[in-house]
Design a protein around this motif. Sequence first.
Motif, PDB file in Angstrom:
ATOM      1  N   LEU A 138     -29.968 -18.231  -3.750  1.00 39.34           N
ATOM      2  CA  LEU A 138     -29.302 -17.736  -4.952  1.00 39.34           C
ATOM      3  C   LEU A 138     -29.877 -16.394  -5.390  1.00 39.34           C
ATOM      4  O   LEU A 138     -29.155 -15.508  -5.891  1.00 39.34           O
ATOM      5  N   ASP A 139     -31.167 -16.216  -5.218  1.00 43.88           N
ATOM      6  CA  ASP A 139     -31.789 -14.958  -5.598  1.00 43.88           C
ATOM      7  C   ASP A 139     -31.334 -13.814  -4.689  1.00 43.88           C
ATOM      8  O   ASP A 139     -31.135 -12.669  -5.143  1.00 43.88           O
ATOM      9  N   SER A 140     -31.148 -14.113  -3.401  1.00 38.05           N
ATOM     10  CA  SER A 140     -30.796 -13.055  -2.449  1.00 38.05           C
ATOM     11  C   SER A 140     -29.286 -12.809  -2.381  1.00 38.05           C
ATOM     12  O   SER A 140     -28.833 -11.666  -2.253  1.00 38.05           O
ATOM     13  N   ALA A 141     -28.478 -13.869  -2.456  1.00 40.86           N
ATOM     14  CA  ALA A 141     -27.010 -13.721  -2.397  1.00 40.86           C
ATOM     15  C   ALA A 141     -26.385 -14.697  -3.378  1.00 40.86           C
ATOM     16  O   ALA A 141     -25.885 -15.759  -2.997  1.00 40.86           O
ATOM     17  N   PRO A 142     -26.404 -14.374  -4.680  1.00 40.03           N
ATOM     18  CA  PRO A 142     -25.950 -15.329  -5.678  1.00 40.03           C
ATOM     19  C   PRO A 142     -24.485 -15.708  -5.542  1.00 40.03           C
ATOM     20  O   PRO A 142     -24.135 -16.891  -5.641  1.00 40.03           O
ATOM     21  N   ALA A 143     -23.598 -14.767  -5.319  1.00 43.35           N
ATOM     22  CA  ALA A 143     -22.166 -15.078  -5.285  1.00 43.35           C
ATOM     23  C   ALA A 143     -21.830 -15.934  -4.083  1.00 43.35           C
ATOM     24  O   ALA A 143     -21.121 -16.950  -4.182  1.00 43.35           O
ATOM     25  N   GLN A 144     -22.332 -15.542  -2.930  1.00 42.29           N
ATOM     26  CA  GLN A 144     -22.032 -16.295  -1.704  1.00 42.29           C
ATOM     27  C   GLN A 144     -22.614 -17.711  -1.782  1.00 42.29           C
ATOM     28  O   GLN A 144     -21.945 -18.678  -1.418  1.00 42.29           O
ATOM     29  N   THR A 145     -23.851 -17.820  -2.262  1.00 38.61           N
ATOM     30  CA  THR A 145     -24.481 -19.141  -2.335  1.00 38.61           C
ATOM     31  C   THR A 145     -23.781 -20.026  -3.347  1.00 38.61           C
ATOM     32  O   THR A 145     -23.588 -21.230  -3.118  1.00 38.61           O
ATOM     33  N   SER A 146     -23.364 -19.470  -4.494  1.00 38.77           N
ATOM     34  CA  SER A 146     -22.634 -20.263  -5.501  1.00 38.77           C
ATOM     35  C   SER A 146     -21.327 -20.765  -4.940  1.00 38.77           C
ATOM     36  O   SER A 146     -20.917 -21.910  -5.194  1.00 38.77           O
ATOM     37  N   SER A 147     -20.643 -19.925  -4.137  1.00 33.90           N
ATOM     38  CA  SER A 147     -19.381 -20.357  -3.512  1.00 33.90           C
ATOM     39  C   SER A 147     -19.626 -21.487  -2.527  1.00 33.90           C
ATOM     40  O   SER A 147     -18.884 -22.471  -2.485  1.00 33.90           O
ATOM     41  N   LEU A 148     -20.685 -21.349  -1.763  1.00 30.63           N
ATOM     42  CA  LEU A 148     -21.000 -22.412  -0.802  1.00 30.63           C
ATOM     43  C   LEU A 148     -21.342 -23.723  -1.517  1.00 30.63           C
ATOM     44  O   LEU A 148     -20.955 -24.812  -1.071  1.00 30.63           O
ATOM     45  N   LEU A 149     -22.075 -23.610  -2.614  1.00 27.12           N
ATOM     46  CA  LEU A 149     -22.409 -24.830  -3.366  1.00 27.12           C
ATOM     47  C   LEU A 149     -21.172 -25.483  -3.949  1.00 27.12           C
ATOM     48  O   LEU A 149     -21.044 -26.711  -3.983  1.00 27.12           O
ATOM     49  N   SER A 150     -20.216 -24.665  -4.416  1.00 27.96           N
ATOM     50  CA  SER A 150     -18.992 -25.216  -5.024  1.00 27.96           C
ATOM     51  C   SER A 150     -18.077 -25.829  -3.981  1.00 27.96           C
ATOM     52  O   SER A 150     -17.393 -26.827  -4.246  1.00 27.96           O
ATOM     53  N   ASN A 151     -18.040 -25.250  -2.778  1.00 27.14           N
ATOM     54  CA  ASN A 151     -17.109 -25.722  -1.738  1.00 27.14           C
ATOM     55  C   ASN A 151     -17.748 -26.708  -0.765  1.00 27.14           C
ATOM     56  O   ASN A 151     -17.121 -27.087   0.222  1.00 27.14           O
ATOM     57  N   GLY A 152     -19.024 -27.101  -0.997  1.00 27.32           N
ATOM     58  CA  GLY A 152     -19.682 -28.031  -0.079  1.00 27.32           C
ATOM     59  C   GLY A 152     -20.092 -27.384   1.211  1.00 27.32           C
ATOM     60  O   GLY A 152     -20.173 -28.064   2.251  1.00 27.32           O
ATOM     61  N   GLY A 153     -20.336 -26.072   1.178  1.00 31.51           N
ATOM     62  CA  GLY A 153     -20.724 -25.382   2.390  1.00 31.51           C
ATOM     63  C   GLY A 153     -22.168 -25.601   2.782  1.00 31.51           C
ATOM     64  O   GLY A 153     -22.550 -25.286   3.914  1.00 31.51           O
ATOM     65  N   ILE A 154     -22.983 -26.083   1.897  1.00 31.54           N
ATOM     66  CA  ILE A 154     -24.390 -26.378   2.201  1.00 31.54           C
ATOM     67  C   ILE A 154     -24.552 -27.903   2.260  1.00 31.54           C
ATOM     68  O   ILE A 154     -24.315 -28.597   1.267  1.00 31.54           O
ATOM     69  N   ILE A 155     -24.874 -28.394   3.414  1.00 31.12           N
ATOM     70  CA  ILE A 155     -24.987 -29.853   3.578  1.00 31.12           C
ATOM     71  C   ILE A 155     -26.164 -30.369   2.751  1.00 31.12           C
ATOM     72  O   ILE A 155     -27.284 -29.854   2.854  1.00 31.12           O
ATOM     73  N   GLY A 156     -25.866 -31.358   1.926  1.00 33.93           N
ATOM     74  CA  GLY A 156     -26.911 -31.996   1.132  1.00 33.93           C
ATOM     75  C   GLY A 156     -27.122 -31.348  -0.212  1.00 33.93           C
ATOM     76  O   GLY A 156     -27.965 -31.811  -0.987  1.00 33.93           O
ATOM     77  N   ALA A 157     -26.368 -30.274  -0.555  1.00 31.90           N
ATOM     78  CA  ALA A 157     -26.544 -29.630  -1.859  1.00 31.90           C
ATOM     79  C   ALA A 157     -25.183 -29.150  -2.357  1.00 31.90           C
ATOM     80  O   ALA A 157     -24.346 -28.714  -1.560  1.00 31.90           O
ATOM     81  N   HIS A 158     -24.960 -29.259  -3.657  1.00 30.86           N
ATOM     82  CA  HIS A 158     -23.712 -28.790  -4.263  1.00 30.86           C
ATOM     83  C   HIS A 158     -23.955 -28.566  -5.740  1.00 30.86           C
ATOM     84  O   HIS A 158     -25.013 -28.945  -6.285  1.00 30.86           O
ATOM     85  N   SER A 159     -22.989 -27.937  -6.392  1.00 31.61           N
ATOM     86  CA  SER A 159     -23.106 -27.670  -7.829  1.00 31.61           C
ATOM     87  C   SER A 159     -22.961 -28.970  -8.598  1.00 31.61           C
ATOM     88  O   SER A 159     -22.129 -29.826  -8.269  1.00 31.61           O
ATOM     89  N   TYR A 160     -23.771 -29.107  -9.622  1.00 34.52           N
ATOM     90  CA  TYR A 160     -23.729 -30.301 -10.465  1.00 34.52           C
ATOM     91  C   TYR A 160     -22.799 -30.024 -11.626  1.00 34.52           C
ATOM     92  O   TYR A 160     -22.980 -29.044 -12.364  1.00 34.52           O
ATOM     93  N   LYS A 161     -21.798 -30.903 -11.809  1.00 34.03           N
ATOM     94  CA  LYS A 161     -20.819 -30.705 -12.877  1.00 34.03           C
ATOM     95  C   LYS A 161     -20.864 -31.827 -13.898  1.00 34.03           C
ATOM     96  O   LYS A 161     -19.968 -31.985 -14.708  1.00 34.03           O
ATOM     97  N   GLY A 162     -21.911 -32.652 -13.831  1.00 34.77           N
ATOM     98  CA  GLY A 162     -22.012 -33.756 -14.783  1.00 34.77           C
ATOM     99  C   GLY A 162     -22.512 -33.292 -16.133  1.00 34.77           C
ATOM    100  O   GLY A 162     -22.784 -32.113 -16.374  1.00 34.77           O
ATOM    101  N   LYS A 163     -22.653 -34.271 -17.041  1.00 34.32           N
ATOM    102  CA  LYS A 163     -23.125 -33.950 -18.383  1.00 34.32           C
ATOM    103  C   LYS A 163     -24.624 -33.678 -18.351  1.00 34.32           C
ATOM    104  O   LYS A 163     -25.379 -34.338 -17.658  1.00 34.32           O
ATOM    105  N   THR A 164     -25.041 -32.741 -19.149  1.00 27.54           N
ATOM    106  CA  THR A 164     -26.464 -32.399 -19.233  1.00 27.54           C
ATOM    107  C   THR A 164     -26.898 -32.412 -20.697  1.00 27.54           C
ATOM    108  O   THR A 164     -27.439 -31.437 -21.217  1.00 27.54           O
ATOM    109  N   GLY A 165     -26.622 -33.515 -21.335  1.00 28.22           N
ATOM    110  CA  GLY A 165     -26.974 -33.618 -22.758  1.00 28.22           C
ATOM    111  C   GLY A 165     -28.440 -33.846 -23.014  1.00 28.22           C
ATOM    112  O   GLY A 165     -28.854 -34.020 -24.154  1.00 28.22           O
ATOM    113  N   GLY A 166     -29.240 -33.884 -21.950  1.00 24.53           N
ATOM    114  CA  GLY A 166     -30.676 -34.053 -22.140  1.00 24.53           C
ATOM    115  C   GLY A 166     -31.100 -35.495 -22.251  1.00 24.53           C
ATOM    116  O   GLY A 166     -32.253 -35.778 -22.541  1.00 24.53           O
ATOM    117  N   SER A 167     -30.162 -36.416 -22.046  1.00 28.20           N
ATOM    118  CA  SER A 167     -30.524 -37.829 -22.148  1.00 28.20           C
ATOM    119  C   SER A 167     -31.122 -38.372 -20.857  1.00 28.20           C
ATOM    120  O   SER A 167     -31.656 -39.473 -20.846  1.00 28.20           O
TER     121      SER A 167
END
Length: 462
Positions: free
Chosen positions: A62-91
């Motif tokens: 993400l530090d070296s290629a933020p846009a490309q890495t964010s796209s890969l995380l959103s589209n499942g391009g990185i095996i074993g890692a993806h963007s988290y879209k759940g609630k983060t209310g701190g509970s």
Amino acid sequence: MANTAVRFFASLAGRLVIILTIGMSAAAISSLAVAERVRQHEFERFRAERIALSAEDVLRRLDSAPAQTSSLLSNGGIIGAHSYKGKTGGSQPIDRALETALRKRLPQGRDATGFKARFEECFGPFTKDLEAKFSQRAAGFVPLLPECWVVKARNPEGGPFTLIAFDLPALGVQRSATLNPVYLLLIIVAAAILSIIVARLALASLDKLTLAAHAFSDDIDAEPIAETGPTDVRDAFVAFNIMQRRVREGVRERTRILAAISHDLQTPLTRMRLRLEQIDDIALRERLITDLAMMLRLVREGLTLARSSESNEEWAMLDLNSLIESLVDEAVQDGHDVTSRECQLVIRSKPDALARVLQNLLDNAVRYAGRARIIAISTESGVTIEIHDDGPGIPGTDLERMFEPFVRGEASRSRSTGGTGIGLTIARAQAKTFGGRVFLANAPGGGLIATLALPRPSLNAA
């Protein structure tokens, strides 16, 4: 069986076995429980290290290629890692192991934390397509849904938090067989066996000391204990041998003093007897001579009592029936009504000491009851020789007191019996020199039963 168990656990050996068994079992089980907890902790630390390593890699991208890495995380391009879209209310509870691993691996300023999220928050609802995917599996494959671990890290420049979800196989540390009840039972059994062996070894010296004490109580000339073993045990044996030697010397010194006194009294008492013969008053002379004879008898029996606990006589095999018949014949010749029942017993004892004990008991019976009957019986515990008489008996509370020196029963306190009150004391002391026990009991039909009990080792043949 129950009484044997109660006696064992009431003994020092039993208590040592209990303490050692509980202590060693508790120590072993505690060690296994600690080892199991350490194993669990190591597994959690290893899992946290894996997540932290993955987080470090994704954040570096993400530090070296933020846009490309964010796209890969959103589209499942990185095996074993993806963007988290759940609630983060701190509970969500923070995983401390993961937080520690992230702090060690990530640079300063990331302020990274981590927590375990629910399956639906990371992967969405458990749809039929997903169910079908997991249902189509090879034989023996266990369908484990993946775990979702979320890493929350701040951008080094102070930007917003980035949430990355990592899906890992839901593997848990397997329960160790060391805490299986059967395995724990084996530990307890092994600890109990070891405790019994340790207690036996530890108390072997005490048993040896106990046997020596019993032998010394029966025979003042018993052999000393061999002074072997560990230093503290040898010190105890040395102290016991010194005590035994001093007691023996004290008893012998007492006997020598009494013998000297008895010997010195013989001369003046004999002179008094000669002078009493010169008294003209016959009645007075007879009374004085009787009193003098009583004094002589007291002196002799006092010396006998002092020597009664000592016996240097050798052990020998003897025909018990012949000994009893000889005592009966002598009593009959003296005009006493004494009978016996025939017995066929050969025993091992000290003949003279045994004869003196039986003679004393027989003299008491004919002196206070006029007649006696001797019965020898072989029992499970040994041999008992009973002397029955038809006298008035003795109150139950006074039976044991009769063995104290100069204690006489109510019916025997007149001078006409001629007793001194130490015959039973001498009999009991003499019996101890060959392992016998003397006790009294009132007969059910009246009269008294004086019993000499000999232990089973005394019985050689029946």
